[in-house]
Design an enzyme around this catalytic site. Sequence first.
Site, PDB file in Angstrom:
ATOM      1  CB  SER A  72      -0.938   0.011   1.213  1.00  0.00           C
ATOM      2  OG  SER A  72      -0.189  -0.044   2.416  1.00  0.00           O
ATOM      3  CB  THR A 206      -1.389   5.842   4.642  1.00  0.00           C
ATOM      4  OG1 THR A 206      -2.409   5.849   3.651  1.00  0.00           O
ATOM      5  CG2 THR A 206      -0.491   7.058   4.478  1.00  0.00           C
ATOM      6  CB  THR A 224      -0.415   6.135   0.693  1.00  0.00           C
ATOM      7  OG1 THR A 224      -1.278   5.026   0.486  1.00  0.00           O
ATOM      8  CG2 THR A 224      -1.079   7.395   0.156  1.00  0.00           C
ATOM      9  NE  ARG A 234      -8.738   8.217  -2.893  1.00  0.00           N
ATOM     10  CZ  ARG A 234      -8.001   7.777  -1.882  1.00  0.00           C
ATOM     11  NH1 ARG A 234      -6.734   7.456  -2.079  1.00  0.00           N
ATOM     12  NH2 ARG A 234      -8.526   7.646  -0.683  1.00  0.00           N
ATOM     13  CB  THR A 257      -3.294   5.130   8.586  1.00  0.00           C
ATOM     14  OG1 THR A 257      -3.273   4.139   7.560  1.00  0.00           O
ATOM     15  CG2 THR A 257      -3.526   4.458   9.932  1.00  0.00           C
ATOM     16  N   GLY A 258      -6.184   5.087   7.151  1.00  0.00           N
ATOM     17  CA  GLY A 258      -7.512   4.493   7.086  1.00  0.00           C
ATOM     18  C   GLY A 258      -8.271   4.948   5.855  1.00  0.00           C
TER      19      GLY A 258
END
Length: 359
Positions: A72, A206, A224, A234, A257-258
């Site tokens: 990621s 991330t 990331t 995006r 992060t998430g």
Amino acid sequence: SFKLRAMAYFPVAVALCALLTLALGSVPIVINTWPFTNATAKAWSVLASGGSRLDAIEQGCHVCEIERCDGSVGYGGSPNEDGETTLDAMIMDGPTHDVGSVGCLKRVKAAISVARSVMEHTTQTLLVGDDATRFATEMGFQQESLQTDQSRAQWEEWKSKQCQPNFWKDVVPNPKTTCGPYYLPDNSPSWKRDPSNSLVEGNHDTIGMIAIDKDGNVAGGTSTNGLTFKIPGRVGDSPIAGAGAYVDNEVGGAAATGDGDTMMRFLPTYQTVESMRMGMDPQTAAESVIRRIEKYYPNFQGGVVAVNKTGHFGKSHAAHVLICFSVWYDGAATHGFNLTYSVRNQKLGAVKVFVAPEV
């Protein structure tokens, strides 16, 4: 019930977090989201040898870009709908509030270093897309494909499954059953907003890093490759100051992060730092911002790591550290997935990986 069990564990988690805060109080310090220990070790080695906080952030995050942490971060992961990997990154300096960011960076591996070039060689903050790539080449960075055999195979499998999951809604043909291209319907949409989260495991990792040097100066950074199968163009929360990360030399810093598309709507790291400025401890500040997001998006997955500068300048100077990575339901906290994260300071003696308690 699950809620009652979660509430019963909550005081235990608070106590564990408090003990962790005391155990880790020391500067210099490096902490990053997830157990990316090589990145933490690299950043620490920079600080321990007298290097700068910005060098620590850049070199630490770049380790993950090269190692492709969890797939990621860095090249060869998270292909978009066209099968291309693009990168987001940010670096921020606490004493000056200078920021450099890149979003949807294409064909350049060292995203965190390009972000630093934006900060140090322009008066701009954020560059995106092909123009960010052009800037990078002007700064001497090499262009090369970010695709790998693995990412190509991942994308081809996704296409064979009718492009599921994806991030479209209220378009035709139905994005839940078929690939695009998609268009606006001729009349009102036949389906309503779906509050469920499209993230799958491994689609959120991330690297967000905060470093405090021996003089108490703070820096932060992120890197990331974003959501897997994202819509081309995006840009997530990671390169946005106040969303992906935020630092203030008077207070400390935070990184997130998430589910970036949800979290960036609330500027969680800025809010965490400002809450600490107003007197909240890191735990309360992190929990407060998670609760705020949960009010509108109860199924989101997200977390904040916060570092709070306290005490006197010099040997007694301290940093308190807390990570909260949770999904919140009705005032009780539970983790959306298993979380470990890494920390290094002088007291620990080595990079340590901690497991966040399930709450």
